[in-house]
Design an enzyme around this catalytic site. Structure first.
Site, PDB file in Angstrom:
ATOM      1  N   ASN A   8     -60.579  -4.394 -71.008  1.00 55.85           N
ATOM      2  CA  ASN A   8     -61.168  -3.899 -69.763  1.00 55.85           C
ATOM      3  C   ASN A   8     -60.200  -4.287 -68.648  1.00 55.85           C
ATOM      4  O   ASN A   8     -60.163  -5.441 -68.239  1.00 55.85           O
ATOM      5  CB  ASN A   8     -62.546  -4.537 -69.549  1.00 55.85           C
ATOM      6  CG  ASN A   8     -63.140  -4.160 -68.195  1.00 55.85           C
ATOM      7  OD1 ASN A   8     -62.608  -3.288 -67.497  1.00 55.85           O
ATOM      8  ND2 ASN A   8     -64.228  -4.806 -67.818  1.00 55.85           N
ATOM      9  N   TRP A   9     -59.421  -3.312 -68.217  1.00 52.53           N
ATOM     10  CA  TRP A   9     -58.392  -3.607 -67.207  1.00 52.53           C
ATOM     11  C   TRP A   9     -58.987  -3.821 -65.815  1.00 52.53           C
ATOM     12  O   TRP A   9     -58.284  -4.229 -64.897  1.00 52.53           O
ATOM     13  CB  TRP A   9     -57.349  -2.478 -67.157  1.00 52.53           C
ATOM     14  CG  TRP A   9     -56.393  -2.488 -68.309  1.00 52.53           C
ATOM     15  CD1 TRP A   9     -56.323  -3.417 -69.318  1.00 52.53           C
ATOM     16  CD2 TRP A   9     -55.358  -1.533 -68.576  1.00 52.53           C
ATOM     17  NE1 TRP A   9     -55.302  -3.088 -70.180  1.00 52.53           N
ATOM     18  CE2 TRP A   9     -54.703  -1.941 -69.756  1.00 52.53           C
ATOM     19  CE3 TRP A   9     -54.930  -0.360 -67.931  1.00 52.53           C
ATOM     20  CZ2 TRP A   9     -53.630  -1.232 -70.291  1.00 52.53           C
ATOM     21  CZ3 TRP A   9     -53.867   0.358 -68.482  1.00 52.53           C
ATOM     22  CH2 TRP A   9     -53.229  -0.076 -69.644  1.00 52.53           C
ATOM     23  N   LYS A  10     -60.275  -3.499 -65.649  1.00 59.14           N
ATOM     24  CA  LYS A  10     -60.909  -3.590 -64.323  1.00 59.14           C
ATOM     25  C   LYS A  10     -60.036  -2.809 -63.319  1.00 59.14           C
ATOM     26  O   LYS A  10     -59.440  -1.815 -63.705  1.00 59.14           O
ATOM     27  CB  LYS A  10     -61.141  -5.054 -63.948  1.00 59.14           C
ATOM     28  CG  LYS A  10     -61.881  -5.798 -65.067  1.00 59.14           C
ATOM     29  CD  LYS A  10     -62.369  -7.170 -64.705  1.00 59.14           C
ATOM     30  CE  LYS A  10     -63.105  -7.778 -65.900  1.00 59.14           C
ATOM     31  NZ  LYS A  10     -63.695  -9.081 -65.619  1.00 59.14           N
ATOM     32  N   HIS A  95     -71.454  -3.372 -66.693  1.00 59.55           N
ATOM     33  CA  HIS A  95     -70.683  -4.625 -66.627  1.00 59.55           C
ATOM     34  C   HIS A  95     -71.280  -5.506 -65.535  1.00 59.55           C
ATOM     35  O   HIS A  95     -71.769  -4.998 -64.517  1.00 59.55           O
ATOM     36  CB  HIS A  95     -69.211  -4.310 -66.317  1.00 59.55           C
ATOM     37  CG  HIS A  95     -68.337  -5.513 -66.447  1.00 59.55           C
ATOM     38  ND1 HIS A  95     -68.227  -6.452 -65.452  1.00 59.55           N
ATOM     39  CD2 HIS A  95     -67.564  -5.952 -67.469  1.00 59.55           C
ATOM     40  CE1 HIS A  95     -67.411  -7.415 -65.859  1.00 59.55           C
ATOM     41  NE2 HIS A  95     -66.991  -7.136 -67.078  1.00 59.55           N
ATOM     42  N   GLU A  97     -70.043  -7.158 -63.240  1.00 58.61           N
ATOM     43  CA  GLU A  97     -69.492  -6.931 -61.888  1.00 58.61           C
ATOM     44  C   GLU A  97     -70.163  -5.729 -61.239  1.00 58.61           C
ATOM     45  O   GLU A  97     -70.415  -5.717 -60.033  1.00 58.61           O
ATOM     46  CB  GLU A  97     -67.960  -6.752 -61.991  1.00 58.61           C
ATOM     47  CG  GLU A  97     -67.292  -8.090 -62.282  1.00 58.61           C
ATOM     48  CD  GLU A  97     -65.965  -7.998 -63.033  1.00 58.61           C
ATOM     49  OE1 GLU A  97     -65.376  -6.910 -63.099  1.00 58.61           O
ATOM     50  OE2 GLU A  97     -65.542  -9.045 -63.573  1.00 58.61           O
ATOM     51  N   GLU A 165     -71.659 -10.792 -72.396  1.00 58.52           N
ATOM     52  CA  GLU A 165     -70.706 -11.438 -71.494  1.00 58.52           C
ATOM     53  C   GLU A 165     -71.463 -12.379 -70.554  1.00 58.52           C
ATOM     54  O   GLU A 165     -72.027 -11.933 -69.547  1.00 58.52           O
ATOM     55  CB  GLU A 165     -69.975 -10.385 -70.647  1.00 58.52           C
ATOM     56  CG  GLU A 165     -69.164  -9.404 -71.464  1.00 58.52           C
ATOM     57  CD  GLU A 165     -68.024  -8.798 -70.652  1.00 58.52           C
ATOM     58  OE1 GLU A 165     -66.896  -8.845 -71.140  1.00 58.52           O
ATOM     59  OE2 GLU A 165     -68.256  -8.299 -69.528  1.00 58.52           O
ATOM     60  N   GLY A 171     -63.689 -14.496 -66.216  1.00 60.80           N
ATOM     61  CA  GLY A 171     -62.595 -14.779 -65.285  1.00 60.80           C
ATOM     62  C   GLY A 171     -62.548 -16.229 -64.832  1.00 60.80           C
ATOM     63  O   GLY A 171     -61.849 -16.566 -63.877  1.00 60.80           O
ATOM     64  N   SER A 211     -63.476 -14.762 -70.743  1.00 59.31           N
ATOM     65  CA  SER A 211     -62.340 -15.677 -70.960  1.00 59.31           C
ATOM     66  C   SER A 211     -61.852 -15.724 -72.406  1.00 59.31           C
ATOM     67  O   SER A 211     -61.433 -16.777 -72.890  1.00 59.31           O
ATOM     68  CB  SER A 211     -62.672 -17.079 -70.449  1.00 59.31           C
ATOM     69  OG  SER A 211     -62.901 -17.038 -69.043  1.00 59.31           O
ATOM     70  N   GLY A 232     -60.875  -9.151 -70.480  1.00 50.38           N
ATOM     71  CA  GLY A 232     -60.427  -8.801 -69.132  1.00 50.38           C
ATOM     72  C   GLY A 232     -58.998  -9.273 -68.915  1.00 50.38           C
ATOM     73  O   GLY A 232     -58.033  -8.634 -69.348  1.00 50.38           O
ATOM     74  N   GLY A 233     -58.846 -10.429 -68.255  1.00 53.09           N
ATOM     75  CA  GLY A 233     -57.533 -10.930 -67.848  1.00 53.09           C
ATOM     76  C   GLY A 233     -56.461 -10.881 -68.925  1.00 53.09           C
ATOM     77  O   GLY A 233     -55.341 -10.420 -68.675  1.00 53.09           O
TER      78      GLY A 233
HETATM   79  P1  13P Z   1     -62.113 -12.107 -68.565  1.00 50.90           P
HETATM   80  O1  13P Z   1     -61.605 -11.912 -69.967  1.00 50.90           O
HETATM   81  O2  13P Z   1     -61.039 -11.986 -67.528  1.00 50.90           O
HETATM   82  O3  13P Z   1     -62.939 -13.344 -68.451  1.00 50.90           O
HETATM   83  O4  13P Z   1     -63.114 -10.874 -68.282  1.00 50.90           O
HETATM   84  C1  13P Z   1     -64.106 -10.589 -69.196  1.00 50.90           C
HETATM   85  C2  13P Z   1     -64.710  -9.286 -68.838  1.00 50.90           C
HETATM   86  O5  13P Z   1     -65.373  -9.166 -67.826  1.00 50.90           O
HETATM   87  C3  13P Z   1     -64.459  -8.158 -69.744  1.00 50.90           C
HETATM   88  O6  13P Z   1     -65.293  -7.096 -69.439  1.00 50.90           O
END
Ligand code: 13P
Length: 248
Positions: A8-10, A95, A97, A165, A171, A211, A232-233
């Site tokens: 998930n590149w956000k 998600h 967010e 999640e 993050g 994470s 994500g990251g």
């Molecule tokens: P991180 O891997 O950066 O914690 O993000 C997780 C995420 O929100 C994937 O959708």
């Protein structure tokens, strides 16, 4: 079941990231491990390019969000069918967010996931508790309420993935303990069983997200009931993402 390893590149990336599937494939020596299915979810403006390149290298692509309506006066939004037209195979729905910042209630998430399924794609429905909810002993009830109100009636194990999640693990570098992950995945599967029956629950793909990185991927992915990771990251660097894929 193959482990579904999703990026998930956000809101990260740029036009020249369209060669990331090729880079990833090179790092993997041109072969995706038989035990893994790879999915890349870029910002939707890059979706067609990424999807076409992902498909070339045996990977899938997905959108990070969509609107539930087919069309209309929704400035800035895209419909599920538009994501499908950009060759997406999956759409992430709800998600945390989006739930926290963009008003995606359970009902909105359910409507979005319904339109994803109607457009013949797979909905990745995200659920997870906040730190406050976990510390007050409400993690299971929070996730259960989200599942019951966010999963569409038309859900099957073929058109739905659940991503667990924990909000506090996203993050932050913090991950849930393996024991907590195993227990929550079992809880999610039992709620899904109650909603849709044994067969669907057995085949349901439940990802963990929050994470996930090369150093913890193997432990997380070998935890009972974990069928994949939503990353994500660590999905922004192909070297790191490849290590997570290899951990599967
Ligand atoms: P991180 O891997 O950066 O914690 O993000 C997780 C995420 O929100 C994937 O959708």
């Amino acid at each position: 079941m193959k482990k579904l390893i999703a990026a998930n590149w956000k809101m990260n990336g740029q036009a020249d990231w369209s060669d990331k599937p090729a880079q990833l494939s090179t790092i993997l020596d041109g072969t995706i491990p038989k035990t893994a299915q790879v999915l890349i979810c870029p910002p939707s403006v890059y979706l067609t390019q990424i999807a076409d390149n992902a498909h070339k290298y045996g990977m899938n692509a997905g959108a990070q969000n969509c609107h539930s309506a087919e069309s209309g006066a929704f400035t800035g939004e895209i419909s599920a069918q538009m994501a499908a037209d950009c060759h997406a195979d999956y759409v992430i729905c709800g998600h945390s967010e989006r739930r926290a910042m963009f008003g995606d209630t359970d009902a909105v998430v359910q409507a979005k996931a319904t339109s994803v399924i109607q457009s013949a794609m797979v909905a990745i429905i995200c659920v997870g508790e906040t730190l406050e909810q976990r510390e007050s002993g409400a993690a299971n009830s929070t996730v259960e309420a989200q599942l019951r109100a966010s999963i569409p009636e038309a859900s099957t194990a073929l058109n739905t993935v659940i991503a667990y999640e924990p909000v506090w693990a996203i993050g932050t570098g913090k991950t849930a303990t393996l024991d907590d992950i195993e227990k929550m995945h079992a809880h999610i599967r039992s709620v899904y069983h109650d909603m849709f029956g044994a067969r669907s629950a057995k085949d349901l793909c439940i990802q963990y997200g929050g994470s996930v990185k090369p150093s913890n991927a193997k432990d997380i992915l070998s935890t009972k009931g974990v069928d994949g990771a939503l990353v994500g990251g660590a999905s922004l660097k192909m070297e790191d993402f490849a290590k997570i894929i290899l951990a599967a």
